[in-house]
Design a protein around this motif. Structure first.
Motif, PDB file in Angstrom:
ATOM      1  N   LYS A 168      35.638 117.745 -23.987  1.00 14.67           N
ATOM      2  CA  LYS A 168      37.011 117.256 -23.969  1.00 14.67           C
ATOM      3  C   LYS A 168      37.469 116.958 -22.539  1.00 14.67           C
ATOM      4  O   LYS A 168      38.271 116.067 -22.296  1.00 14.67           O
ATOM      5  N   PHE A 169      36.914 117.732 -21.634  1.00 10.97           N
ATOM      6  CA  PHE A 169      37.323 117.565 -20.232  1.00 10.97           C
ATOM      7  C   PHE A 169      36.915 116.208 -19.684  1.00 10.97           C
ATOM      8  O   PHE A 169      37.497 115.708 -18.721  1.00 10.97           O
ATOM      9  N   LEU A 170      35.889 115.582 -20.283  1.00  7.59           N
ATOM     10  CA  LEU A 170      35.436 114.285 -19.788  1.00  7.59           C
ATOM     11  C   LEU A 170      36.440 113.178 -20.064  1.00  7.59           C
ATOM     12  O   LEU A 170      36.445 112.156 -19.389  1.00  7.59           O
ATOM     13  N   LEU A 171      37.283 113.351 -21.105  1.00  5.44           N
ATOM     14  CA  LEU A 171      38.238 112.306 -21.450  1.00  5.44           C
ATOM     15  C   LEU A 171      39.358 112.197 -20.427  1.00  5.44           C
ATOM     16  O   LEU A 171      39.940 111.125 -20.254  1.00  5.44           O
ATOM     17  N   LYS A 172      39.651 113.282 -19.787  1.00  8.21           N
ATOM     18  CA  LYS A 172      40.774 113.287 -18.856  1.00  8.21           C
ATOM     19  C   LYS A 172      40.479 112.353 -17.686  1.00  8.21           C
ATOM     20  O   LYS A 172      39.561 112.567 -16.911  1.00  8.21           O
TER      21      LYS A 172
ATOM     22  N   GLN B 164      37.445 104.150 -19.981  1.00  9.01           N
ATOM     23  CA  GLN B 164      36.001 103.938 -19.835  1.00  9.01           C
ATOM     24  C   GLN B 164      35.274 104.277 -21.134  1.00  9.01           C
ATOM     25  O   GLN B 164      34.364 103.559 -21.575  1.00  9.01           O
ATOM     26  N   VAL B 165      35.692 105.361 -21.755  1.00  6.31           N
ATOM     27  CA  VAL B 165      35.074 105.768 -23.023  1.00  6.31           C
ATOM     28  C   VAL B 165      35.343 104.725 -24.107  1.00  6.31           C
ATOM     29  O   VAL B 165      34.439 104.325 -24.856  1.00  6.31           O
ATOM     30  N   LEU B 166      36.593 104.265 -24.200  1.00  6.86           N
ATOM     31  CA  LEU B 166      36.932 103.268 -25.213  1.00  6.86           C
ATOM     32  C   LEU B 166      36.174 101.966 -24.992  1.00  6.86           C
ATOM     33  O   LEU B 166      35.745 101.311 -25.950  1.00  6.86           O
ATOM     34  N   GLU B 167      35.985 101.607 -23.734  1.00  2.00           N
ATOM     35  CA  GLU B 167      35.253 100.377 -23.437  1.00  2.00           C
ATOM     36  C   GLU B 167      33.793 100.508 -23.868  1.00  2.00           C
ATOM     37  O   GLU B 167      33.188  99.570 -24.407  1.00  2.00           O
ATOM     38  N   GLY B 168      33.217 101.703 -23.629  1.00  4.69           N
ATOM     39  CA  GLY B 168      31.840 101.931 -24.080  1.00  4.69           C
ATOM     40  C   GLY B 168      31.714 101.873 -25.591  1.00  4.69           C
ATOM     41  O   GLY B 168      30.773 101.270 -26.145  1.00  4.69           O
TER      42      GLY B 168
ATOM     43  N   ALA C  69      42.667 112.813 -27.264  1.00  6.06           N
ATOM     44  CA  ALA C  69      43.431 112.452 -26.062  1.00  6.06           C
ATOM     45  C   ALA C  69      44.930 112.627 -26.258  1.00  6.06           C
ATOM     46  O   ALA C  69      45.666 112.972 -25.328  1.00  6.06           O
ATOM     47  N   GLY C  70      45.421 112.365 -27.497  1.00  8.63           N
ATOM     48  CA  GLY C  70      46.851 112.484 -27.746  1.00  8.63           C
ATOM     49  C   GLY C  70      47.596 111.180 -27.466  1.00  8.63           C
ATOM     50  O   GLY C  70      47.032 110.224 -26.926  1.00  8.63           O
TER      51      GLY C  70
ATOM     52  N   GLU D 222      44.431 108.370 -19.751  1.00  3.77           N
ATOM     53  CA  GLU D 222      44.519 109.731 -20.273  1.00  3.77           C
ATOM     54  C   GLU D 222      45.067 109.800 -21.691  1.00  3.77           C
ATOM     55  O   GLU D 222      44.742 110.732 -22.425  1.00  3.77           O
ATOM     56  N   TYR D 223      45.880 108.825 -22.102  1.00  4.80           N
ATOM     57  CA  TYR D 223      46.548 108.909 -23.400  1.00  4.80           C
ATOM     58  C   TYR D 223      46.428 107.588 -24.151  1.00  4.80           C
ATOM     59  O   TYR D 223      46.178 106.527 -23.557  1.00  4.80           O
ATOM     60  N   VAL D 224      46.668 107.690 -25.462  1.00  2.00           N
ATOM     61  CA  VAL D 224      46.911 106.482 -26.249  1.00  2.00           C
ATOM     62  C   VAL D 224      48.349 106.073 -25.965  1.00  2.00           C
ATOM     63  O   VAL D 224      49.295 106.829 -26.249  1.00  2.00           O
TER      64      VAL D 224
END
Length: 1008
Positions: free
Chosen positions: A630-634, A639-643, A675-676, A685-687
């Motif tokens: 979870k810490f990686l999303l912060k 970047q995650v969404l693009e992947g 992410a929230g 960091e957020y949606v």
């Protein structure tokens, strides 16, 4: 009774009787008490001179059915074998036509009967009288029988097998043996020499000769056959049957070779063989113990070595060599025959020669050999062990081979070979457990038991798992959980039974090591995934071993060059890490675990990054995010969404990666939940308002995935996941920041889901329907901007949310078609309905969807604006999906049905109405240069339907139909002619009555 009626009655009787007898196939011994009276009744018909030939043949057909079920060896002794039967049976057999395909059962049963009568203990010359005085042309009975046998040894039907049995019984008679045995063998060998297995006729002849020789050398006395054995073996060598493609010839050759080998050596069982106990129960009970028994056996063996010197002929080396080659044959039945031959001949050899045979046999188990050699070798080892010919001194050489055979699995193309090897290895273990005293196997028992447990639980093939669930320590306890039926379910074996068995400490580590070494790199992705889940479940049984040994071993594998190993290792790392984390939380050791596996997972990510491994959306990534990272999303959400977005895109190279796209869409929803939501927050960091459009675009794009491959509609998995994720993200937003959902996005969501609710696959339609109603009726708070909410709630009342059966086409489509009246949904619903109404086969989906559409069209016939709107939308759907065969082909079929049902009759009164003109143009464009037969045939129906519209277009339609009448494909020309004929009869006003008859005659009489 007329002949035709008798034949029909006979066929019915045979079918009825065969059905009764087939029920006894699995337990034929239940027939034994009935065989005698059934045979008596049927043979009474045969013996009755007044019985018509057809009835006699019918009786023999019934006898054959009984023989087929019970086997001729049991049935044969029941035949009457009195002296008075010889001449009638022989005469009846001579009168038969060997080439009549309808009466082969008669010839088969007569030959078996004659083979039994031949056993009468009287010289056959007594039946001939004084031939020289009575009748010079009369043939002796002996020669008549031999001529009949020779005649039927070269036929191609079942009578050939019975003729071989007759030869084996007849030639060994004392009077026949002296006068005819040598001549018969010369004739047999000459027939073999003159025949070739390259031709069908030669194959038939060689089959009969080999069967006769094999039966003869089986039943004749050794001293009678020994003078001819070497000659027969030489002839067999010259035939080179091992090069034949005929499996039956190779099997018969192997059978004959082993019987020749048994002829060369004396029929004496080797006294050096290993014996466990005695046949007498009393003697076993009086034994002082297994150790004493073993000592007695050893002493007996030592004494036997000095007792007698065997005189072994040189031909035995040739025989054993051929049998060893037969163990590597490509057909199981040949290998099995060779294995039995090895066991029988080895039992008659001296100890030293037998040990040489075992040494040669072990050479079959090198990795240069094929799976056939491994399988044949296992069968031979089992035979040797079962017969006590594999002495305890050799067990240490054999056990490592068997352990390798229990895990033998070689990849060949898209599948693997080796299941038969593993099955045979289980048979070897079964044979050893019953052949040896337990004290002999103690040094190897843990290795064998662990290997069997692993095969019983983790083998890919159900027959191997069932074969392995046999004898091992804690056998009763384990077999209670892993019985014959329990191991039939592979998922149950991997995820449930394995956990129970791992509770026995001696099996825990071997099971884990096997999964890590053999299964996480398996060629079958299902096995890899099950193996990693099994490691997850086994982690509580050996947490320290997993943490200190298994994980460090897996990390280098996760960045290796082999794709299968890399995939399995990544999944295994994730599963084990997750299991260790849960275990730590339960044991209040979270702080230790947090730091230990934080670095473990970071090392995994680091190695994956350094290896530049292409991301394919493996489920492990979503799992790691959910449980450990979870810490990686912060600060890295974008970047995650693009992947994940890259994974959801379809390109020519990843069309078949439907699972990756599905898991990526699921992961998007999970990432958003993790992410929230914060409307004014950072998109890293957020949606928030900056990235919500991007998220919805990815999910909506997934709903349009209709890719297919050899597995079928794999895009359905992606669409299902996309709809679920759309619902989860929408509910997440509406509960936190409802203003992030704008009207356009909401309309797109509802329209996409409505389209899926109208499609043909029940499973996906039901899922879409449940999502549609969940969004419509959610009220904590309600979702804003849903188009036509009031009308939707009237069509889908809240009270029917749980009771409406979307799987039933009869319930779903009458509701869905009502959405056609709502402008916002009309395009999407019509697009979905096109595929359902114009489906490939006449199913309930097609019937109910079409009927619902036609009902809707009837309602709007008098509403010109609604009808015009529907037609515009229909043309828009057609235009947007030109050359998209998934939609255009069923759409043409739907248009054909709509035109035939008068859905557009309102436009037929107007000349050159724009709707049929535009529709004609689109149809013409759709089939241009097309070779799709289904598309072309559907278009013919549409063109014929368009003829009803008035104006200049009618001439263009005729021209198009004329072109189709000249199409290169005969089926298109024929279909066009047929439908044009029906069209002219239906719409007779479109053609001048003066030429109508001529046109119809040409269309109907021409051979299109």
């Amino acid at each position: 009774m007329p002949v035709r009626a008798f034949i029909l009655t006979s066929l019915l009787q045979i079918s009825f009787f065969s059905g009764i007898m087939d029920k006894y196939q699995e337990q034929p011994h239940l027939l034994d008490r009935h065989l005698e009276w059934m045979m008596t009744l049927l043979l009474d018909i045969v013996r009755d001179n007044g019985s018509p030939p057809q009835l006699v043949h019918l009786a023999f057909k019934f006898l054959y059915i009984i023989t087929k079920v019970r086997g001729y060896k049991v049935f044969l002794p029941l035949f009457p074998h009195e002296v008075r039967d010889l001449q009638p049976v022989l005469d009846m057999l001579v009168d038969q036509n060997p080439k009549d395909p309808e009466t082969w059962e008669t010839r088969y049963m007569l030959l078996l009967w004659l083979s039994m009568i031949c056993l009468i203990p009287f010289d056959l010359a007594r039946f001939d009288g004084n031939i020289s005085e009575e009748e010079h042309t009369r043939v002796p009975t002996m020669d008549r029988i031999l001529a009949v046998a020779k005649c039927y040894l070269v036929v191609s039907d079942k009578a050939r097998d019975a003729a071989a049995v007759l030869v084996s019984k007849f030639i060994v008679r004392p009077d026949v043996k002296q006068k005819r045995m040598a001549d018969f063998l010369d004739w047999t060998l000459s027939m073999i020499s003159k025949s070739s297995f390259q031709s069908m006729e030669g194959t038939v002849v060689m089959n009969g000769m080999l069967q006769a020789l094999a039966q003869l050398f089986k039943h004749a006395k050794r001293e009678d056959c020994l003078p001819y054995a070497a000659t027969v073996l030489e002839c067999l060598d010259n035939c080179k049957l091992s090069e034949s493609n005929q499996m039956v010839l190779r099997k018969l050759g192997m059978k004959l070779v082993q019987r020749l080998g048994l002829t060369f050596v004396k029929p004496k069982v080797a006294k050096w063989r290993y014996q466990r106990g005695c046949r007498s129960l009393a003697a076993n009970l009086q034994a002082q113990g297994s150790v004493v028994q073993s000592q007695m056996t050893t002493v007996a063996a030592n004494e036997a070595d000095d007792e007698e010197e065997y005189d072994i002929p040189g031909e035995i080396e040739n025989v054993v060599g051929q049998l060893l080659v037969g163990l590597k044959d490509k057909d199981t039945i040949v290998r099995w025959s060779a294995a039995k031959g090895i066991g029988r001949i080895t039992g008659r050899l001296p100890k030293e020669l037998a040990d040489d045979v075992i040494g040669s046999l072990l050479d079959c188990f090198s990795f240069q050999e094929t799976d056939n050699a491994w399988h044949g070798g296992c069968l031979a080892l089992a035979e040797l062990g079962r017969r006590g010919l594999l002495l305890p001194s050799r067990i240490s050489d054999v056990v490592p081979v068997i352990l390798r055979a229990l895990t033998y699995d070689e990849k060949r193309g898209a599948c693997s070979v080796g299941s038969n090897v593993r099955d045979a290895a289980c048979y070897v273990c079964w044979a050893f457990a019953r052949a040896y005293d337990p004290t002999e196997l103690i040094p190897f028992i843990n290795q064998i038991a662990s290997a069997l447990i692993i095969a019983a639980v983790f083998d890919r093939d159900v027959n191997c798992r069932r074969a392995a669930s046999g004898t091992f320590p804690h056998g009763i306890d384990i077999l209670t959980a892993a019985d014959y039926f329990a191991v039939g379910n592979r998922v149950n074996c991997y995820l449930t039974i394995s956990v129970y068995i791992a509770g026995f400490p001696q099996y825990t580590q071997p099971m884990i090591d096997h999964l890590v070494n053999m299964k996480i790199n398996h060629w079958d992705s299902v096995i890899r995934e099950l193996s990693t889940k099994a490691l997850h479940n086994l982690t509580p049984r050996a947490s320290e071993y997993m943490a200190n040994v298994v994980l460090p071993r897996l990390l280098p594998l996760s960045v290796g060059t082999d794709l299968h190993t890399r995939h399995g290792a990544i999944l295994a790392c994730a599963e084990i890490t997750h299991a260790l984390c849960k275990l730590a939380e339960e044991n209040n050791r979270y702080k230790f675990i947090k730091f230990t596996f934080f670095f473990t997972v970071c090392a995994l990510i680091e190695k994956l990054s350094l290896s530049k491994m292409p991301f394919r959306g493996e489920p492990v990534i979503g799992m790691l995010f959910s449980h450990q990272l979870k810490f990686l999303l912060k600060g890295r959400l974008q970047q995650v969404l693009e992947g994940l977005k890259q994974v959801t895109l379809i390109s020519p190279g990843n069309v078949s990666f439907a699972e990756a796209r599905r898991d990526a869409l699921i992961a998007i929803a999970k990432v958003c939940q993790t992410a929230g939501v914060k409307g004014e927050g950072s998109q890293e960091e957020y949606v928030c308002k900056d990235n919500v459009a991007q998220i919805y675009a990815m999910l909506l794009n997934g709903v349009t995935d209709y890719t297919t491959d050899s597995r079928g509609d794999v895009g359905g998995w992606v669409r299902e996941a996309a709809m679920r994720s759309l619902m989860e993200v929408t509910l997440l937003l509406v509960q936190n920041e409802a203003e992030l959902i704008d009207a356009n996005i909401c309309k797109q969501i509802m329209c996409c889901v409505a389209q899926q609710s109208a499609e043909k696959i029940d499973k996906f339609r039901a899922h879409a329907g449940s999502v549609f109603l969940a969004l419509l009726h959610f009220d904590h708070p309600p979702i804003p901007h849903i188009p036509h909410r009031e009308e939707l709630e009237r069509i889908f009342p809240r009270s029917e949310k749980e009771t409406l059966n979307w799987n039933a086409a009869s319930e779903a489509f009458p509701r869905i078609t009502q959405l056609l009246a709502l402008p916002a949904y009309q395009y999407s619903v019509l697009l979905g309905l096109s595929v359902s109404v114009g489906g490939l086969t006449e199913t309930t989906v097609r019937r109910y969807s079409a009927q619902s559409l036609f009902d809707y069209m009837k309602k709007i016939q008098n509403d010109s604006s609604a009808l015009e709107s529907f037609c515009e939308t229909l043309l828009k759907v057609f235009e947007d999906n030109l050359r998209n065969d998934r939609v255009s082909v069923p759409l043409l079929t739907m248009l054909d049905q709509m035109l035939a049902n008068g859905c557009f009759d309102t436009f037929t009164m107007q000349e050159n109405h724009p709707f049929p003109v535009k529709l004609f143009t689109l149809c013409k464009e759709e089939i241009k240069r097309s070779k799709d037969i289904r598309k072309l045939r559907s278009s013919i129906g549409v063109f014929c339907g368009l003829i009803q519209f008035q104006g200049d277009m009618r001439e263009k339609v005729f021209f198009q139909l004329f072109l189709l009448l000249c199409h290169p494909f005969p089926v298109i020309r024929k279909t066009t002619a047929s439908q044009v004929y029906e069209m002219l009869i239906t719409y007779s006003d479109v053609l001048d009555p003066a030429i109508m008859d001529s046109v119809l005659t040409i269309l109907s009489d021409t051979n299109w």
